[in-house]
Design an enzyme around this catalytic site. Structure first.
Site, PDB file in Angstrom:
ATOM      1  N   THR A 128       0.906  -1.159  -0.098  1.00 28.27           N
ATOM      2  CA  THR A 128       0.072   0.169   0.047  1.00 28.27           C
ATOM      3  C   THR A 128       0.811   1.355   0.110  1.00 28.27           C
ATOM      4  O   THR A 128       2.100   1.436   0.458  1.00 28.27           O
ATOM      5  CB  THR A 128      -1.140   0.017   1.273  1.00 28.27           C
ATOM      6  OG1 THR A 128      -1.601   1.293   1.696  1.00 28.27           O
ATOM      7  CG2 THR A 128      -0.038  -0.522   2.536  1.00 28.27           C
ATOM      8  N   GLU A 130       0.285   3.557   1.902  1.00 35.71           N
ATOM      9  CA  GLU A 130       0.303   4.006   3.309  1.00 35.71           C
ATOM     10  C   GLU A 130       1.744   3.636   3.720  1.00 35.71           C
ATOM     11  O   GLU A 130       2.310   4.480   4.703  1.00 35.71           O
ATOM     12  CB  GLU A 130      -0.590   3.304   4.077  1.00 35.71           C
ATOM     13  CG  GLU A 130      -1.995   4.095   4.362  1.00 35.71           C
ATOM     14  CD  GLU A 130      -1.881   5.237   5.278  1.00 35.71           C
ATOM     15  OE1 GLU A 130      -1.078   5.285   6.296  1.00 35.71           O
ATOM     16  OE2 GLU A 130      -2.440   6.237   4.860  1.00 35.71           O
ATOM     17  N   TYR A 154      -1.050   0.557  10.517  1.00 33.96           N
ATOM     18  CA  TYR A 154      -1.232   0.024   9.186  1.00 33.96           C
ATOM     19  C   TYR A 154      -0.207   0.004   8.219  1.00 33.96           C
ATOM     20  O   TYR A 154       0.142  -1.106   7.860  1.00 33.96           O
ATOM     21  CB  TYR A 154      -2.727   0.584   8.610  1.00 33.96           C
ATOM     22  CG  TYR A 154      -2.952   0.069   7.187  1.00 33.96           C
ATOM     23  CD1 TYR A 154      -3.695  -1.307   7.039  1.00 33.96           C
ATOM     24  CD2 TYR A 154      -2.533   0.849   6.111  1.00 33.96           C
ATOM     25  CE1 TYR A 154      -4.079  -1.539   5.736  1.00 33.96           C
ATOM     26  CE2 TYR A 154      -2.969   0.200   4.704  1.00 33.96           C
ATOM     27  CZ  TYR A 154      -3.323  -0.909   4.614  1.00 33.96           C
ATOM     28  OH  TYR A 154      -3.742  -1.509   3.390  1.00 33.96           O
ATOM     29  N   LYS A 158       2.132  -3.176   7.009  1.00 37.08           N
ATOM     30  CA  LYS A 158       2.454  -3.612   5.560  1.00 37.08           C
ATOM     31  C   LYS A 158       3.754  -3.452   5.064  1.00 37.08           C
ATOM     32  O   LYS A 158       4.234  -4.206   4.198  1.00 37.08           O
ATOM     33  CB  LYS A 158       1.187  -2.606   5.020  1.00 37.08           C
ATOM     34  CG  LYS A 158      -0.094  -3.103   5.125  1.00 37.08           C
ATOM     35  CD  LYS A 158      -0.447  -4.222   4.114  1.00 37.08           C
ATOM     36  CE  LYS A 158      -1.930  -4.253   4.041  1.00 37.08           C
ATOM     37  NZ  LYS A 158      -2.454  -5.346   3.007  1.00 37.08           N
TER      38      LYS A 158
HETATM   39  P1  NAP Z   1     -11.616  -4.921   2.357  1.00 38.95           P
HETATM   40  O1  NAP Z   1     -12.529  -4.412   1.513  1.00 38.95           O
HETATM   41  O2  NAP Z   1     -11.293  -4.203   3.652  1.00 38.95           O
HETATM   42  O3  NAP Z   1     -11.440  -6.521   2.415  1.00 38.95           O
HETATM   43  C1  NAP Z   1     -10.719  -7.082   3.485  1.00 38.95           C
HETATM   44  C2  NAP Z   1     -10.794  -8.409   3.716  1.00 38.95           C
HETATM   45  O4  NAP Z   1     -10.329  -9.028   4.531  1.00 38.95           O
HETATM   46  C3  NAP Z   1     -12.381  -8.504   4.366  1.00 38.95           C
HETATM   47  O5  NAP Z   1     -13.042  -9.885   3.388  1.00 38.95           O
HETATM   48  C4  NAP Z   1     -11.947  -9.180   5.580  1.00 38.95           C
HETATM   49  O6  NAP Z   1     -13.191 -10.036   5.977  1.00 38.95           O
HETATM   50  C5  NAP Z   1     -10.796 -10.075   5.547  1.00 38.95           C
HETATM   51  N1  NAP Z   1     -10.083 -10.085   6.603  1.00 38.95           N
HETATM   52  C6  NAP Z   1      -9.797  -9.061   7.706  1.00 38.95           C
HETATM   53  N2  NAP Z   1      -9.123  -9.651   8.561  1.00 38.95           N
HETATM   54  C7  NAP Z   1      -8.857 -10.960   8.213  1.00 38.95           C
HETATM   55  C8  NAP Z   1      -8.262 -11.939   8.985  1.00 38.95           C
HETATM   56  N3  NAP Z   1      -7.542 -11.723  10.313  1.00 38.95           N
HETATM   57  N4  NAP Z   1      -8.067 -13.287   8.374  1.00 38.95           N
HETATM   58  C9  NAP Z   1      -8.977 -13.415   7.179  1.00 38.95           C
HETATM   59  N5  NAP Z   1      -9.487 -12.350   6.575  1.00 38.95           N
HETATM   60  C10 NAP Z   1      -9.647 -11.255   7.281  1.00 38.95           C
HETATM   61  O7  NAP Z   1      -9.993  -4.505   1.558  1.00 38.95           O
HETATM   62  P2  NAP Z   1      -9.934  -4.262  -0.014  1.00 38.95           P
HETATM   63  O8  NAP Z   1     -10.093  -2.542  -0.343  1.00 38.95           O
HETATM   64  O9  NAP Z   1     -10.606  -5.246  -0.767  1.00 38.95           O
HETATM   65  O10 NAP Z   1      -8.090  -4.374   0.010  1.00 38.95           O
HETATM   66  C11 NAP Z   1      -7.575  -5.575  -0.451  1.00 38.95           C
HETATM   67  C12 NAP Z   1      -6.391  -5.638   0.058  1.00 38.95           C
HETATM   68  O11 NAP Z   1      -5.377  -4.524  -0.624  1.00 38.95           O
HETATM   69  C13 NAP Z   1      -6.223  -5.313   1.304  1.00 38.95           C
HETATM   70  O12 NAP Z   1      -4.924  -5.941   1.917  1.00 38.95           O
HETATM   71  C14 NAP Z   1      -5.796  -3.719   1.731  1.00 38.95           C
HETATM   72  O13 NAP Z   1      -4.838  -3.583   2.881  1.00 38.95           O
HETATM   73  C15 NAP Z   1      -4.988  -3.714   0.200  1.00 38.95           C
HETATM   74  N6  NAP Z   1      -4.913  -2.304  -0.314  1.00 38.95           N
HETATM   75  C16 NAP Z   1      -6.122  -1.783  -0.427  1.00 38.95           C
HETATM   76  C17 NAP Z   1      -6.295  -0.346  -1.156  1.00 38.95           C
HETATM   77  C18 NAP Z   1      -7.541   0.279  -1.487  1.00 38.95           C
HETATM   78  O14 NAP Z   1      -7.437   1.232  -1.742  1.00 38.95           O
HETATM   79  N7  NAP Z   1      -8.547  -0.677  -1.497  1.00 38.95           N
HETATM   80  C19 NAP Z   1      -5.005   0.113  -1.359  1.00 38.95           C
HETATM   81  C20 NAP Z   1      -3.666  -0.380  -1.028  1.00 38.95           C
HETATM   82  C21 NAP Z   1      -3.825  -1.666  -0.565  1.00 38.95           C
HETATM   83  P3  NAP Z   1     -14.595  -9.481   6.570  1.00 38.95           P
HETATM   84  O15 NAP Z   1     -15.170  -9.050   5.580  1.00 38.95           O
HETATM   85  O16 NAP Z   1     -15.086 -10.729   7.323  1.00 38.95           O
HETATM   86  O17 NAP Z   1     -14.153  -8.157   7.438  1.00 38.95           O
HETATM   87  N1  GDD Z   2     -12.296   6.816   6.368  1.00 36.36           N
HETATM   88  C1  GDD Z   2     -12.355   8.293   6.601  1.00 36.36           C
HETATM   89  N2  GDD Z   2     -13.658   8.884   7.133  1.00 36.36           N
HETATM   90  N3  GDD Z   2     -11.451   9.031   5.932  1.00 36.36           N
HETATM   91  C2  GDD Z   2     -11.763  10.455   6.072  1.00 36.36           C
HETATM   92  C3  GDD Z   2     -12.683  11.039   6.590  1.00 36.36           C
HETATM   93  C4  GDD Z   2     -13.826  10.074   7.146  1.00 36.36           C
HETATM   94  O1  GDD Z   2     -14.860  10.848   7.643  1.00 36.36           O
HETATM   95  N4  GDD Z   2     -12.778  12.356   6.508  1.00 36.36           N
HETATM   96  C5  GDD Z   2     -11.578  12.683   5.929  1.00 36.36           C
HETATM   97  N5  GDD Z   2     -10.932  11.415   5.481  1.00 36.36           N
HETATM   98  C6  GDD Z   2      -9.812  11.712   5.040  1.00 36.36           C
HETATM   99  C7  GDD Z   2      -8.628  10.469   5.658  1.00 36.36           C
HETATM  100  O2  GDD Z   2      -8.047  11.577   7.010  1.00 36.36           O
HETATM  101  C8  GDD Z   2      -7.587  10.266   4.796  1.00 36.36           C
HETATM  102  O3  GDD Z   2      -6.615  11.211   4.464  1.00 36.36           O
HETATM  103  C9  GDD Z   2      -8.483  10.129   3.383  1.00 36.36           C
HETATM  104  O4  GDD Z   2      -9.516  10.613   3.692  1.00 36.36           O
HETATM  105  C10 GDD Z   2      -8.737   8.686   2.723  1.00 36.36           C
HETATM  106  O5  GDD Z   2      -9.168   8.029   4.086  1.00 36.36           O
HETATM  107  P1  GDD Z   2      -9.791   6.397   3.773  1.00 36.36           P
HETATM  108  O6  GDD Z   2     -10.824   6.589   2.553  1.00 36.36           O
HETATM  109  O7  GDD Z   2     -10.168   6.010   5.168  1.00 36.36           O
HETATM  110  O8  GDD Z   2      -8.472   5.696   3.068  1.00 36.36           O
HETATM  111  P2  GDD Z   2      -6.874   5.779   3.465  1.00 36.36           P
HETATM  112  O9  GDD Z   2      -6.135   6.577   2.339  1.00 36.36           O
HETATM  113  O10 GDD Z   2      -6.797   5.982   4.862  1.00 36.36           O
HETATM  114  O11 GDD Z   2      -6.780   4.261   3.330  1.00 36.36           O
HETATM  115  C11 GDD Z   2      -7.206   3.492   1.946  1.00 36.36           C
HETATM  116  O12 GDD Z   2      -5.811   3.507   1.072  1.00 36.36           O
HETATM  117  C12 GDD Z   2      -4.845   2.738   1.196  1.00 36.36           C
HETATM  118  C13 GDD Z   2      -3.848   3.161   0.376  1.00 36.36           C
HETATM  119  O13 GDD Z   2      -3.434   4.396   0.394  1.00 36.36           O
HETATM  120  C14 GDD Z   2      -7.301   2.008   2.560  1.00 36.36           C
HETATM  121  O14 GDD Z   2      -7.853   1.408   1.430  1.00 36.36           O
HETATM  122  C15 GDD Z   2      -6.062   1.194   2.910  1.00 36.36           C
HETATM  123  O15 GDD Z   2      -6.260  -0.059   3.036  1.00 36.36           O
HETATM  124  C16 GDD Z   2      -5.181   1.488   1.618  1.00 36.36           C
HETATM  125  O16 GDD Z   2      -3.972   0.836   1.865  1.00 36.36           O
END
Ligand code: NAP
Ligand code: GDD
Length: 341
Positions: A128, A130, A154, A158
């Site tokens: 990620t 992050e 987080y 990672k």
């Molecule tokens: P998500 O929607 O939060 O899905 C995460 C999944 O992991 C959920 O199905 C959750 O199960 C499962 N899980 C959580 N803890 C677990 C555990 N201890 N054992 C087994 N399963 C577990 O995340 P996503 O957005 O699809 O992201 C997929 C991956 O990409 C993650 O590793 C995330 O960190 C990474 N990533 C995402 C983004 C993004 O912007 N989406 C960016 C960078 C990296 P439940 O449904 O039961 O909660």
């Molecule tokens: N969640 C959330 N809720 N974020 C908020 C809010 C709120 O009400 N208001 C402002 N934000 C700001 C957060 O402070 C952050 O700067 C930005 O919106 C994005 O927040 P999220 O949508 O929670 O995503 P993230 O960037 O922290 O994390 C996501 O992206 C990562 C990759 O950069 C997640 O998907 C992570 O799993 C992923 O690794």
């Protein structure tokens, strides 16, 4: 015996896992996935393909359970998409975040190696942006080689996982890919991430469900927001390339939370006017003066990342990957979905 490739997806019930399961079914894979036991159904995102996939109860933190699933499934490819993926929550659940995000991938790698599957099984790890922390002011694009100084439990969990993947690839010659994904969103995005929170509010508002104003935290934060389907395609391409490597996926554009709010309300014909600053900033309907958005410090983080923007040149060059969906289209798709569902 079937010639189908066998895949195991952790986090199959999540946003990316469910999209990847669809993609791999279309490509003829025998799809297995790990879901957690929950007191309510947690398979909403995969209900439509429930009869085409095989689900196993599991948890990344349970080494014995993970080893036995891998021993039974003997996958050709493992995609580790499970994670404690919420950055703000990771400040409240530090230990669990490390158990899942760091020890989880180590459990998978150790299982594959000790089961003698190192030459057969390719492994993907979702890393990620992050992991970078506050290393750029937005004027510099992040690449695979940029400095990494994570500022959240987080991000740290990672980054450790990322190093473990690099070490397994180098030390044991295993096919391990760890790719840095910038934020990617879509119709299946979890409800507590900011884009979906905004889209859902606008969807409800369009149906006249007007409760208290939308409560948000840091409006200034900028993210490189792409469309999840595009990213899952990139993940698949990395795993089909002849040699394992790390790639970054991004759109190369960054937008603020404030801009997301404006575009989302524009989708239902409302222009936002901002007044005040900091905790006192509010967003009003420019035409009617109705209060629509408030800052609530409850959503601030102990440390936030102000800018995340990436350069995906390597993935473009080597894999031919390009994001297809613009920021405007992403907002449109999410709001349209929130209005209809
Ligand atoms: P998500 O929607 O939060 O899905 C995460 C999944 O992991 C959920 O199905 C959750 O199960 C499962 N899980 C959580 N803890 C677990 C555990 N201890 N054992 C087994 N399963 C577990 O995340 P996503 O957005 O699809 O992201 C997929 C991956 O990409 C993650 O590793 C995330 O960190 C990474 N990533 C995402 C983004 C993004 O912007 N989406 C960016 C960078 C990296 P439940 O449904 O039961 O909660
Ligand atoms: N969640 C959330 N809720 N974020 C908020 C809010 C709120 O009400 N208001 C402002 N934000 C700001 C957060 O402070 C952050 O700067 C930005 O919106 C994005 O927040 P999220 O949508 O929670 O995503 P993230 O960037 O922290 O994390 C996501 O992206 C990562 C990759 O950069 C997640 O998907 C992570 O799993 C992923 O690794």
């Amino acid at each position: 015996m079937s010639n189908k490739k066998v895949v195991l997806i952790t986090g199959i019930g999540g946003q990316d896992g469910s999209l990847l399961a669809e993609l791999l079914l279309e490509r003829g894979y025998d799809v297995h996935g790990i879901i957690r036991r929950a007191s309510n159904f947690n398979t909403q995102r995969i209900d439509h393909i429930f009869n085409k996939i095989t689900l196993h109860y599991g948890d990344l933190t349970d080494m014995g359970n993970i080893t036995s699933i891998i021993a039974n499934v003997k996958p050709d490819e493992i995609y580790n998409l499970a994670a404690m993926s919420h950055v703000r929550v990771s400040f409240e659940m530090e230990n669990y975040t490390f158990q899942t995000n760091t020890m989880g991938i180590l459990n998978i790698l150790q299982a594959v190696r000790t089961l003698g599957l190192s030459e057969k099984t390719k492994i993907y790890q979702a890393s990620t942006s992050e992991m970078y922390g506050n290393t750029t002011d937005g004027s510099k694009m992040l690449t695979e080689r940029s400095e990494m100084n994570p500022v959240s439990p987080y991000g740290i969990s990672k980054l450790a996982a990322h190093h473990i993947c690099n070490y397994y690839r180098d030390a044991y010659n295993m096919f391990v890919v760890s790719s840095v994904l910038l934020n990617h969103e879509g119709e299946r995005r979890g409800l507590t991430f900011v884009t979906q929170k905004i889209a859902q509010y606008v969807g409800k508002y369009s149906h006249g469900k007007i409760g208290k104003p939308l409560q948000l935290g840091n409006l200034n934060a900028k993210r490189d927001w792409g469309y999840a389907k595009d990213y899952v395609w990139g993940i698949y391409l990395m795993m089909q390339y002849d040699k394992p490597d790390n790639y970054l996926l991004a759109t190369g554009e960054e937008h603020s939370v404030r801009e997301f709010v404006e575009l989302a309300f524009n989708e239902i014909g409302i222009s936002i006017e901002w007044r005040g600053s900091g905790e006192d900033e509010r967003g009003y309907n420019k035409l009617t003066g109705d209060l629509l958005v408030e800052v609530n410090p409850k959503y601030y983080r102990p440390i936030d990342i102000e800018h995340l923007i990436g350069d995906a040149s390597k993935a473009h060059k080597v894999l031919g990957w390009h994001p297809k969906t613009s920021f405007k289209t992403l907002v449109h798709l999410m709001v349209a979905n929130a209005i209809t569902n």
